[in-house]
Design an enzyme around this catalytic site. Structure first.
Site, PDB file in Angstrom:
ATOM      1  N   TYR A  97       0.832  -1.307   0.016  1.00 54.26           N
ATOM      2  CA  TYR A  97      -0.009  -0.066  -0.020  1.00 54.26           C
ATOM      3  C   TYR A  97       0.818   1.152   0.217  1.00 54.26           C
ATOM      4  CZ  TYR A  97      -4.141  -2.673   0.714  1.00 54.26           C
ATOM      5  OH  TYR A  97      -5.173  -3.808   0.647  1.00 54.26           O
ATOM      6  N   LYS A 144      -1.630 -15.675   8.832  1.00 53.15           N
ATOM      7  CA  LYS A 144      -0.808 -15.006   9.660  1.00 53.15           C
ATOM      8  C   LYS A 144       0.242 -15.964  10.640  1.00 53.15           C
ATOM      9  CE  LYS A 144      -2.432 -10.531   8.850  1.00 53.15           C
ATOM     10  NZ  LYS A 144      -3.551 -10.347   8.000  1.00 53.15           N
ATOM     11  N   ASP A 171     -13.380 -15.623   9.338  1.00 52.40           N
ATOM     12  CA  ASP A 171     -11.890 -15.507   8.855  1.00 52.40           C
ATOM     13  C   ASP A 171     -11.166 -15.121  10.075  1.00 52.40           C
ATOM     14  OD1 ASP A 171      -9.554 -14.227   8.122  1.00 52.40           O
ATOM     15  OD2 ASP A 171     -10.582 -12.954   6.579  1.00 52.40           O
ATOM     16  N   TYR A 229     -12.008  -6.728   6.636  1.00 51.27           N
ATOM     17  CA  TYR A 229     -10.741  -6.721   5.494  1.00 51.27           C
ATOM     18  C   TYR A 229     -10.715  -8.242   5.475  1.00 51.27           C
ATOM     19  CZ  TYR A 229      -6.264  -7.096   3.814  1.00 51.27           C
ATOM     20  OH  TYR A 229      -5.159  -7.169   2.806  1.00 51.27           O
TER      21      TYR A 229
HETATM   22  C1  LIG Z   1      -4.129 -10.477   6.662  1.00 54.61           C
HETATM   23  C2  LIG Z   1      -5.533 -10.793   6.384  1.00 54.61           C
HETATM   24  C3  LIG Z   1      -5.875 -11.409   5.294  1.00 54.61           C
HETATM   25  C4  LIG Z   1      -5.311 -11.761   4.190  1.00 54.61           C
HETATM   26  O1  LIG Z   1      -4.005 -12.421   4.339  1.00 54.61           O
HETATM   27  P1  LIG Z   1      -2.653 -12.199   3.426  1.00 54.61           P
HETATM   28  O2  LIG Z   1      -2.025 -13.497   4.035  1.00 54.61           O
HETATM   29  O3  LIG Z   1      -2.219 -10.973   3.679  1.00 54.61           O
HETATM   30  O4  LIG Z   1      -3.242 -12.637   1.943  1.00 54.61           O
HETATM   31  C5  LIG Z   1      -7.312 -11.973   5.361  1.00 54.61           C
HETATM   32  N1  LIG Z   1      -8.213 -11.857   6.407  1.00 54.61           N
HETATM   33  C6  LIG Z   1      -7.660 -11.141   7.470  1.00 54.61           C
HETATM   34  C7  LIG Z   1      -8.971 -11.137   8.593  1.00 54.61           C
HETATM   35  C8  LIG Z   1      -6.451 -10.580   7.751  1.00 54.61           C
HETATM   36  O5  LIG Z   1      -6.262 -10.069   8.766  1.00 54.61           O
END
Ligand SMILES: *Cc1c(COP(=O)(O)O)cnc(C)c1O
Length: 433
Positions: free
Chosen positions: A24, A282, A253, A152
């Site tokens: 970004y 992550k 997520d 997100y």
């Molecule tokens: C960071 C993140 C993603 C994306 O993961 P990447 O490994 O950066 O592609 C998706 N959902 C959430 C909640 C995130 O924090």
């Protein structure tokens, strides 16, 4: 030890600035990038010789700190067997062990695992699973996703389509980006009263749109990159109940929240619910390598595979990468051995020092949950300016928008957290933002 590194200290920052995209950022007016030569424990070491206390865990991932001997060894040992081998028609011990661990850790009905190479891909796979599930059942009109605003879920297109439409500049991709259905952002605070009107409003959206909706996707309890919003578990409970009532799959997520960050192993546990599909990423490898996973239930897996396609249509080249799986296995073992609940509990206690910041008029709110601390200002932060101050004061903190926040490694000491909290307090007191 540091002598090993001084020889490789010359990092060409001019080349970096002129030729390399960072997350970004602008190629015309790039933000400064600090050259890091090595990292150990909770410290990032700069080429200039200074070291910084890490407050970011490299975006929620480095739970056990950097350069951890156990994680290093896991990688080394695996690389002597095989670094990678295709996952089509082949399997291997690191992947089998990891999937066993993930199934054992996550809520009971999740027992089918898809290994993806990053968080955004795991979200793509989750959405694909939901669409394929309903398609296989003959519900071909269920092809949209419903989600709260200010979420997100990643930067690839399907993931981006369920990110906040304003933050993610959906207008720029109109006609290309799938148009999803947005419900209001969860409002009631995590430890406040739940406003039942939120549930009523959700019910209204489900009643109106369920015929078109394959799945509802949400970050459980914490909306992360969309604004660090800690919302009430009753909201998530209401979503679960409505998904059941209206035949909508629930995708949680947990990419940012998973593996203890919020004080529970997975944030869904705060609401005592389980999703039909869950994404993790992550922190999965302790911050060593890119790896994510999409878990689902037997019911959804059967639904997908009994349909016309007969298979889940996805298979990345580096699926189930043995190095990534091996380091994830070592990281998950460490998580248990280190007593993560104790670590996160202590960090939460130490993060309470941030409440001092409420004495400033510019501070709108200070909030903590598990090993997350947030100071929200009434204005957007000048990232380059405040980072200059932070680096000069020996800490690594990267704010976004109006938010200065900490999500430190779980191995952080009381002294580390104090240093981080003091730096934030000073930055606001002396208006370095
Ligand atoms: C960071 C993140 C993603 C994306 O993961 P990447 O490994 O950066 O592609 C998706 N959902 C959430 C909640 C995130 O924090």
């Amino acid at each position: 030890m540091s002598n090993n590194y001084t020889k490789s200290n010359s990092i060409d920052i001019e080349f970096d600035r002129d030729h390399i995209w960072h997350p970004y950022t602008s190629m015309l007016k790039p933000l400064p990038n600090y050259p890091v030569t090595h990292a150990r424990g909770t410290r990032l070491h700069l080429a200039s010789g200074e070291s910084l206390v890490d407050g970011m865990a490299s975006w929620w991932s480095a739970l056990h700190g950097y350069n951890h001997p156990r994680l290093n060894r896991a990688l080394q040992e695996q690389s002597e067997k095989m670094s990678h081998v295709m996952f089509g028609g082949i399997t291997h011990a690191p992947a089998v062990e990891l999937c066993k661990k993930l199934i054992a850790m996550t809520p009971a009905p999740l027992d089918k695992v898809f290994l993806a190479d990053g968080g955004s891909v795991s979200v793509e796979v989750a959405i694909k699973m939901a669409l394929q599930y309903w398609f296989s059942q003959g519900h071909t009109q269920k092809h949209k996703i419903m989600t709260p605003r200010k979420g997100y879920h990643g930067d690839t297109f399907a993931a981006m389509s369920v990110c906040d439409p304003v933050n993610s500049m959906h207008s720029m991709y109109r006609g290309f980006l799938p148009e999803q259905i947005f419900v209001p952002q969860p409002q009631s605070a995590f430890n406040g009263e739940f406003n039942e009107q939120e549930a009523d409003e959700l019910a209204h959206y489900f009643a109106e749109h369920h015929g078109d909706i394959a799945a509802f996707i949400i970050e459980p309890i914490v909306q992360n990159a969309g604004g660090m919003n800690f919302y009430h578990p009753a909201y998530l409970k209401a979503v679960r109940a409505l998904c059941d009532q209206y035949d909508v799959l629930l995708i949680c997520d947990e990419i940012a929240t998973g593996f203890g960050r919020t004080g529970k192993l997975f944030a869904v546990e705060h609401a005592d619910i389980s999703p039909d599909i869950m994404c993790v990423g992550k922190a999965l490898t302790g911050g060593y390598m890119t790896l994510a996973a999409t878990l689902t239930t037997d019911k959804v897996a059967r639904g997908i595979c009994s349909g016309e396609a007969g298979v889940l249509m996805h298979g990345p080249t580096f699926m189930g990468n043995p190095l990534a799986c091996a380091v994830a296995n070592a990281s998950l073992s460490l998580l248990q051995e280190n007593d993560w609940q104790q670590q996160v509990g202590n960090i939460n206690l130490w993060l309470q020092q941030l409440t001092r910041c409420t004495e400033f008029d510019a501070v709108v709110s200070v909030r903590t949950l598990g090993a997350i601390g947030v100071v929200e200002l009434d204005t957007n932060v000048d990232v380059a300016k405040i980072q200059r101050f932070f680096v000069a004061n020996g800490v690594w903190i990267r704010p976004f928008g109006k938010l200065i926040y900490l999500m430190p490694p779980f191995v952080s000491s009381e002294q580390d957290i104090e240093t981080l909290c003091n730096a934030i307090y000073q930055a606001i007191a002396e208006k370095h933002y």
